[in-house]
Write an enzyme that holds these catalytic residues in place. Structure first.
Site, PDB file in Angstrom:
ATOM      1  N   HIS A 133       0.836  -1.235   0.213  1.00 18.53           N
ATOM      2  CA  HIS A 133      -0.192   0.006   0.016  1.00 18.53           C
ATOM      3  C   HIS A 133       0.489   1.353   0.070  1.00 18.53           C
ATOM      4  O   HIS A 133       1.853   1.284   0.857  1.00 18.53           O
ATOM      5  CB  HIS A 133      -0.755  -0.161   1.118  1.00 18.53           C
ATOM      6  CG  HIS A 133      -2.180  -1.027   1.204  1.00 18.53           C
ATOM      7  ND1 HIS A 133      -3.215  -0.617   0.775  1.00 18.53           N
ATOM      8  CD2 HIS A 133      -2.208  -2.268   1.273  1.00 18.53           C
ATOM      9  CE1 HIS A 133      -4.041  -1.710   0.595  1.00 18.53           C
ATOM     10  NE2 HIS A 133      -3.415  -2.713   1.289  1.00 18.53           N
ATOM     11  N   PRO A 134       0.551   2.266  -0.845  1.00 20.83           N
ATOM     12  CA  PRO A 134       1.210   3.510  -0.862  1.00 20.83           C
ATOM     13  C   PRO A 134       0.925   4.438   0.317  1.00 20.83           C
ATOM     14  O   PRO A 134      -0.149   4.034   1.034  1.00 20.83           O
ATOM     15  CB  PRO A 134       0.860   4.161  -2.127  1.00 20.83           C
ATOM     16  CG  PRO A 134      -0.468   3.666  -2.284  1.00 20.83           C
ATOM     17  CD  PRO A 134      -0.497   2.105  -1.959  1.00 20.83           C
ATOM     18  N   GLU A 146      -9.567   4.965  -4.043  1.00 20.33           N
ATOM     19  CA  GLU A 146      -9.819   4.719  -2.789  1.00 20.33           C
ATOM     20  C   GLU A 146      -9.243   5.971  -1.874  1.00 20.33           C
ATOM     21  O   GLU A 146      -9.755   6.467  -0.855  1.00 20.33           O
ATOM     22  CB  GLU A 146      -9.001   3.453  -1.966  1.00 20.33           C
ATOM     23  CG  GLU A 146      -9.541   2.287  -2.579  1.00 20.33           C
ATOM     24  CD  GLU A 146      -8.941   0.934  -2.270  1.00 20.33           C
ATOM     25  OE1 GLU A 146      -9.319  -0.223  -2.784  1.00 20.33           O
ATOM     26  OE2 GLU A 146      -7.718   1.044  -1.723  1.00 20.33           O
ATOM     27  N   PHE A 159       1.098   4.120   7.613  1.00 19.98           N
ATOM     28  CA  PHE A 159      -0.241   4.539   8.284  1.00 19.98           C
ATOM     29  C   PHE A 159      -1.278   3.730   6.942  1.00 19.98           C
ATOM     30  O   PHE A 159      -1.342   4.291   6.139  1.00 19.98           O
ATOM     31  CB  PHE A 159      -0.588   5.822   8.281  1.00 19.98           C
ATOM     32  CG  PHE A 159      -1.662   6.227   8.700  1.00 19.98           C
ATOM     33  CD1 PHE A 159      -2.384   5.987  10.043  1.00 19.98           C
ATOM     34  CD2 PHE A 159      -2.848   7.010   7.986  1.00 19.98           C
ATOM     35  CE1 PHE A 159      -3.693   6.078  10.323  1.00 19.98           C
ATOM     36  CE2 PHE A 159      -4.039   7.460   7.985  1.00 19.98           C
ATOM     37  CZ  PHE A 159      -4.550   6.768   9.645  1.00 19.98           C
ATOM     38  N   ILE A 199      -5.180   2.551   6.316  1.00 15.64           N
ATOM     39  CA  ILE A 199      -6.473   3.050   6.786  1.00 15.64           C
ATOM     40  C   ILE A 199      -7.696   2.889   5.600  1.00 15.64           C
ATOM     41  O   ILE A 199      -6.978   3.141   4.138  1.00 15.64           O
ATOM     42  CB  ILE A 199      -6.776   4.707   6.942  1.00 15.64           C
ATOM     43  CG1 ILE A 199      -8.201   4.851   7.606  1.00 15.64           C
ATOM     44  CG2 ILE A 199      -6.415   5.419   6.050  1.00 15.64           C
ATOM     45  CD1 ILE A 199      -8.507   6.258   8.098  1.00 15.64           C
ATOM     46  N   ALA A 213      -9.732   3.966   3.287  1.00 13.86           N
ATOM     47  CA  ALA A 213      -9.718   5.462   2.931  1.00 13.86           C
ATOM     48  C   ALA A 213     -11.126   5.834   2.028  1.00 13.86           C
ATOM     49  O   ALA A 213     -11.516   6.842   1.942  1.00 13.86           O
ATOM     50  CB  ALA A 213      -8.559   5.983   1.996  1.00 13.86           C
TER      51      ALA A 213
END
Length: 202
Positions: free
Chosen positions: A107-108, A123, A153, A155, A157
């Site tokens: 994930h970026p 997203e 981090f 989440i 989104a």
């Protein structure tokens, strides 16, 4: 991109172009969005019939953990969406923290510019459209978070504004390691559920 095996799983199955994009030939897009039970069943049938390596490859687009992809692929066939979602929940409950980190690494960072048209871009659209101030504070918050917890981090989104994400990032900086790991696992599960729903039009 969906695996070729989905396209050949059955002559009457929908044409599968990319993740979350099922198109029935000759059907207008707005009509397609009103997904019928028959279409839902046929897309799940295509997934059930796909070769194991093809199914695992597409599942990695939902959650980039090899253990997750293997567990879900090996659990086929699924009689319906509920059985599949239950299998996803069960698979997640057995993932080790190393499995979770494996998926996190795909994930970026929230707020980073990502290629247009991809899942992460869709997203994270709330972050992409945020003000310069919010984007800057997200960038700074990401670095603080990574120093504290040792990973990006994460989440779910979708549907959140840049400010929403920033508020949650700041709140989660107050978590201890165990608490934050539990939150990360739940956020990753939300993402996996969302992507799988799009993948198979569930």
């Amino acid at each position: 991109m969906f695996s070729e095996s989905y396209k050949t799983a059955g002559a009457r199955l929908p044409v599968i172009d990319s993740i979350g994009a099922y198109h029935v030939r000759g059907t207008a897009d707005w009509m397609f969005r009103m997904v019928s039970p028959g279409l839902q069943e046929s897309t799940l049938a295509a997934f059930n019939a796909a070769l194991p390596e093809a199914a695992e490859r597409d599942l990695l687009g939902c959650c980039a953990s090899g253990s997750f992809a293997k567990a879900i692929a090996e659990g086929r066939p699924y009689p319906g969406p509920t059985a599949l979602q239950t299998a996803v929940d069960t698979a997640f409950s057995s993932l080790s923290w190393d499995d979770i980190v494996e998926s996190i690494n795909a994930h970026p960072r929230i707020g980073d510019r990502v290629p247009a048209g991809g899942q992460s871009a869709d997203e994270q659209s709330g972050a992409a459209s945020a003000s310069d101030r919010v984007r800057q504070e997200l960038a700074e918050g990401n670095l603080v978070y990574e120093r504290r917890f040792g990973h990006v981090f994460l989440i779910c989104a979708s549907g959140l504004s840049g400010q929403d994400m920033l508020d949650q990032l700041r709140a989660r900086l107050g978590n201890d390691t165990d608490t934050e790991r539990a939150v990360v696992r739940q956020e990753l599960l939300k993402i996996a559920r969302l992507r799988l729903t799009k993948l198979l039009s569930l």
